[in-house]
Design a protein around this motif. Structure first.
Motif, PDB file in Angstrom:
ATOM      1  N   LEU A 115       0.813  -1.218   0.000  1.00  0.00           N
ATOM      2  CA  LEU A 115       0.000   0.000   0.000  1.00  0.00           C
ATOM      3  C   LEU A 115       0.850   1.273   0.000  1.00  0.00           C
ATOM      4  O   LEU A 115       0.631   2.161  -0.836  1.00  0.00           O
ATOM      5  CB  LEU A 115      -0.970  -0.007   1.181  1.00  0.00           C
ATOM      6  CG  LEU A 115      -2.162  -0.969   1.059  1.00  0.00           C
ATOM      7  CD1 LEU A 115      -3.043  -0.879   2.299  1.00  0.00           C
ATOM      8  CD2 LEU A 115      -2.981  -0.654  -0.188  1.00  0.00           C
ATOM      9  N   PRO A 116       1.828   1.413   0.908  1.00  0.00           N
ATOM     10  CA  PRO A 116       2.694   2.595   0.836  1.00  0.00           C
ATOM     11  C   PRO A 116       3.455   2.677  -0.487  1.00  0.00           C
ATOM     12  O   PRO A 116       3.651   3.762  -1.034  1.00  0.00           O
ATOM     13  CB  PRO A 116       3.663   2.408   2.013  1.00  0.00           C
ATOM     14  CG  PRO A 116       2.939   1.533   2.965  1.00  0.00           C
ATOM     15  CD  PRO A 116       2.132   0.606   2.105  1.00  0.00           C
ATOM     16  N   TYR A 117       3.867   1.528  -0.996  1.00  0.00           N
ATOM     17  CA  TYR A 117       4.588   1.497  -2.269  1.00  0.00           C
ATOM     18  C   TYR A 117       3.740   2.083  -3.395  1.00  0.00           C
ATOM     19  O   TYR A 117       4.212   2.924  -4.175  1.00  0.00           O
ATOM     20  CB  TYR A 117       4.980   0.056  -2.595  1.00  0.00           C
ATOM     21  CG  TYR A 117       5.602  -0.126  -3.962  1.00  0.00           C
ATOM     22  CD1 TYR A 117       6.935   0.201  -4.190  1.00  0.00           C
ATOM     23  CD2 TYR A 117       4.854  -0.628  -5.031  1.00  0.00           C
ATOM     24  CE1 TYR A 117       7.505   0.038  -5.448  1.00  0.00           C
ATOM     25  CE2 TYR A 117       5.414  -0.792  -6.286  1.00  0.00           C
ATOM     26  CZ  TYR A 117       6.737  -0.458  -6.494  1.00  0.00           C
ATOM     27  OH  TYR A 117       7.296  -0.614  -7.741  1.00  0.00           O
ATOM     28  N   ILE A 118       2.486   1.657  -3.466  1.00  0.00           N
ATOM     29  CA  ILE A 118       1.597   2.148  -4.526  1.00  0.00           C
ATOM     30  C   ILE A 118       1.337   3.640  -4.369  1.00  0.00           C
ATOM     31  O   ILE A 118       1.268   4.385  -5.369  1.00  0.00           O
ATOM     32  CB  ILE A 118       0.279   1.349  -4.533  1.00  0.00           C
ATOM     33  CG1 ILE A 118       0.552  -0.083  -5.022  1.00  0.00           C
ATOM     34  CG2 ILE A 118      -0.761   2.020  -5.421  1.00  0.00           C
ATOM     35  CD1 ILE A 118      -0.651  -0.994  -4.994  1.00  0.00           C
ATOM     36  N   ILE A 119       1.206   4.111  -3.138  1.00  0.00           N
ATOM     37  CA  ILE A 119       1.018   5.547  -2.894  1.00  0.00           C
ATOM     38  C   ILE A 119       2.191   6.344  -3.479  1.00  0.00           C
ATOM     39  O   ILE A 119       2.007   7.366  -4.160  1.00  0.00           O
ATOM     40  CB  ILE A 119       0.880   5.837  -1.390  1.00  0.00           C
ATOM     41  CG1 ILE A 119      -0.468   5.311  -0.868  1.00  0.00           C
ATOM     42  CG2 ILE A 119       1.006   7.344  -1.099  1.00  0.00           C
ATOM     43  CD1 ILE A 119      -0.617   5.374   0.632  1.00  0.00           C
ATOM     44  N   LEU A 131      -2.544  -7.541   5.801  1.00  0.00           N
ATOM     45  CA  LEU A 131      -2.344  -6.136   6.170  1.00  0.00           C
ATOM     46  C   LEU A 131      -2.222  -6.034   7.684  1.00  0.00           C
ATOM     47  O   LEU A 131      -3.095  -6.463   8.425  1.00  0.00           O
ATOM     48  CB  LEU A 131      -3.522  -5.279   5.687  1.00  0.00           C
ATOM     49  CG  LEU A 131      -3.472  -3.792   6.072  1.00  0.00           C
ATOM     50  CD1 LEU A 131      -2.273  -3.117   5.408  1.00  0.00           C
ATOM     51  CD2 LEU A 131      -4.765  -3.088   5.675  1.00  0.00           C
ATOM     52  N   ASN A 132      -1.113  -5.475   8.121  1.00  0.00           N
ATOM     53  CA  ASN A 132      -0.869  -5.283   9.550  1.00  0.00           C
ATOM     54  C   ASN A 132      -0.913  -3.779   9.851  1.00  0.00           C
ATOM     55  O   ASN A 132       0.061  -3.063   9.575  1.00  0.00           O
ATOM     56  CB  ASN A 132       0.498  -5.854   9.939  1.00  0.00           C
ATOM     57  CG  ASN A 132       0.835  -5.614  11.398  1.00  0.00           C
ATOM     58  OD1 ASN A 132      -0.034  -5.277  12.208  1.00  0.00           O
ATOM     59  ND2 ASN A 132       2.100  -5.763  11.748  1.00  0.00           N
ATOM     60  N   PRO A 133      -2.027  -3.274  10.412  1.00  0.00           N
ATOM     61  CA  PRO A 133      -2.151  -1.831  10.679  1.00  0.00           C
ATOM     62  C   PRO A 133      -1.011  -1.287  11.530  1.00  0.00           C
ATOM     63  O   PRO A 133      -0.556  -0.161  11.320  1.00  0.00           O
ATOM     64  CB  PRO A 133      -3.494  -1.728  11.406  1.00  0.00           C
ATOM     65  CG  PRO A 133      -4.271  -2.920  10.931  1.00  0.00           C
ATOM     66  CD  PRO A 133      -3.255  -4.002  10.775  1.00  0.00           C
ATOM     67  N   ALA A 134      -0.533  -2.082  12.480  1.00  0.00           N
ATOM     68  CA  ALA A 134       0.574  -1.629  13.335  1.00  0.00           C
ATOM     69  C   ALA A 134       1.842  -1.411  12.510  1.00  0.00           C
ATOM     70  O   ALA A 134       2.647  -0.511  12.793  1.00  0.00           O
ATOM     71  CB  ALA A 134       0.829  -2.638  14.444  1.00  0.00           C
ATOM     72  N   GLY A 135       2.017  -2.242  11.488  1.00  0.00           N
ATOM     73  CA  GLY A 135       3.193  -2.114  10.637  1.00  0.00           C
ATOM     74  C   GLY A 135       3.211  -0.803   9.873  1.00  0.00           C
ATOM     75  O   GLY A 135       4.279  -0.259   9.570  1.00  0.00           O
TER      76      GLY A 135
END
Length: 442
Positions: free
Chosen positions: A45-49, A211-215
């Motif tokens: 997800l961060p990568y795609i952002i 998906l790990n929200p804490a991560g």
């Protein structure tokens, strides 16, 4: 009469060549490792952002800078500063990304040699003959990477690059990528479908969608995601600038940038969908990145599969095309520079650069990893930062947007310009600093 500059004959050819420049080792071995290390979607997800950010700023900016000047980094930077009254300083600064491109191309030439050797061993059956014996598999790679074992393969890598690049842009680079890129994607898709039929692969898919929200609260995840997106998309002030200089004024830069980002990301995801489930079928943990993943661990995984020899052939063919398309892009900036600077014919300029690159590649085999770290941590991010500064801060806004919107059906600028001038430049500075502090993020 001014000599007509070589260029791409079609938008499809341009996009495929740019995809080829971006689809490389970062997609094949680095992206799957980071997805595994930082937890599936937690990294994706961060990568795609960041891919979206860079596609809508950095790629567009570098294409536009090159096309506006009709030149590579040296000429493009000089074109930008000339409008401020000092062309020479821009040309001097422009040598930094050219040298960075050359240095990275030299390192990739060594890696390319390894790939050619392993592709040959896959076809000959030598890889399959190693079975699951990690001592033999590891020793084979050590003999390739840590001694002079790659010498003949480096010469083959240089020869292949010369055959393609010596024929120019439209007849060489464009034609080669029109074959290599579609074949690469078709083979990756076919390989992914086959892996999906194997017992145990489902665990790999489950991990990818975890998906790990804490991560997501870990700053390292975001730093590494940006670094991966940054280098994977080949934004370094060199390759995208020189390819942009060959782009016709009728073509839409924003559309071309979007296509490059989409297909580069697709290649990365396909590689992850092949490698992580493949590792899962044998219970392996994807804990080693870099060369060890591709040349040691995956060899054992493939050798343990039914039809493993065919899987190895397909996989290393994909990697071969990815690597070859990357090194021809990296060598292009220095080739074009000396071709223009000394008024050389294309084959002569190509031969000079590739001979220099090949000789240095032979000499740095023992320090390839350290060489690549220095270039990727410092020189490439610096080149991207300098290109961004030239476009967003040195060129006037009106001039910058004129070049971006030339050939585009729908004009951009309201979001693009401030996003690039402030957010993209700030992120690039962070990538440069974080890369130096963390020992490399690309």
């Amino acid at each position: 009469m001014e000599k007509k500059r070589d260029g791409f004959s079609s938008r499809v050819g341009f996009v495929l060549a740019c995809i080829g420049s971006a689809v490389g080792m970062g997609n094949i071995w680095r992206f799957p490792n980071l997805v595994s290390t930082y937890g599936g979607l937690t990294f994706i997800l961060p990568y795609i952002i960041f891919v979206v950010l860079i596609a809508n700023t950095g790629i567009i900016e570098e294409f536009a800078l090159g096309r506006g000047a009709g030149a590579g980094p040296v000429g493009a930077f000089g074109w930008a500063t000339e409008k401020r009254g000092n062309k020479r300083i821009g040309e001097l600064i422009g040598t930094i990304p050219v040298l960075g491109s050359m240095a990275l191309a030299i390192g990739y030439t060594v890696v390319m040699a390894w790939i050619i050797k392993y592709a040959f061993m896959a076809f000959s059956g030598e890889l399959m003959a190693m079975g699951d014996n990690m001592d033999i598999i590891g020793a084979t790679f050590s003999l390739t990477a840590d001694t002079w074992g790659a010498n003949p393969w480096i010469l083959i890598a240089v020869l292949l690059a010369f055959i393609i690049m010596g024929n120019g842009i439209s007849k060489g680079i464009e034609k080669a990528n029109k074959v290599m890129m579609p074949v690469l994607f078709l083979l990756l898709i076919g390989l992914g479908i086959y892996i999906a039929t194997l017992s145990g692969s489902a665990e790999g898919y489950k991990y990818i969608v975890t998906l790990n929200p804490a991560g997501l609260a870990d700053p390292k995840v975001w730093i590494f995601a940006f670094g991966q997106a940054f280098f994977s998309l080949s934004v370094a002030g060199n390759g995208s600038v020189i390819y942009g200089s060959y782009l016709d004024k009728k073509e839409s830069i924003p559309k071309s940038a979007a296509n490059v980002a989409i297909f580069d990301t697709l290649a990365a995801l396909l590689a992850a969908l092949v490698i992580i489930p493949a590792m899962a079928t044998t219970g392996e943990k994807l804990s080693a990145g870099g060369p060890g993943l591709m040349f040691i661990y995956l060899v054992r995984v493939f050798n343990g599969m039914a039809s493993g020899r065919i899987v190895g052939i397909v996989f290393f063919t994909c990697v071969l095309f990815a690597g070859l398309s990357s090194i021809i892009n990296l060598y292009e900036a220095p080739v074009a520079h000396i071709q223009d600077a000394f008024n050389l014919k294309r084959p002569v300029a190509t031969a000079i650069i590739l001979v220099i690159g090949g000789v240095i590649a032979l000499l740095i085999q023992h320090i390839t990893s350290q060489w690549m770290d220095v270039v990727s941590i410092y020189i490439c991010p610096l080149g991207a930062l300098l290109a961004g500064i030239m476009f967003f801060w040195v060129l006037k806004k009106k001039e910058a947007l004129k070049e971006v919107n030339t050939g585009a059906g729908r004009k951009i600028g309201t979001v693009f310009y401030p996003l690039g001038k402030y957010v993209y430049i700030a992120c690039t500075i962070v990538a440069l600093v974080a890369g130096a502090l963390l020992g490399g993020i690309g």
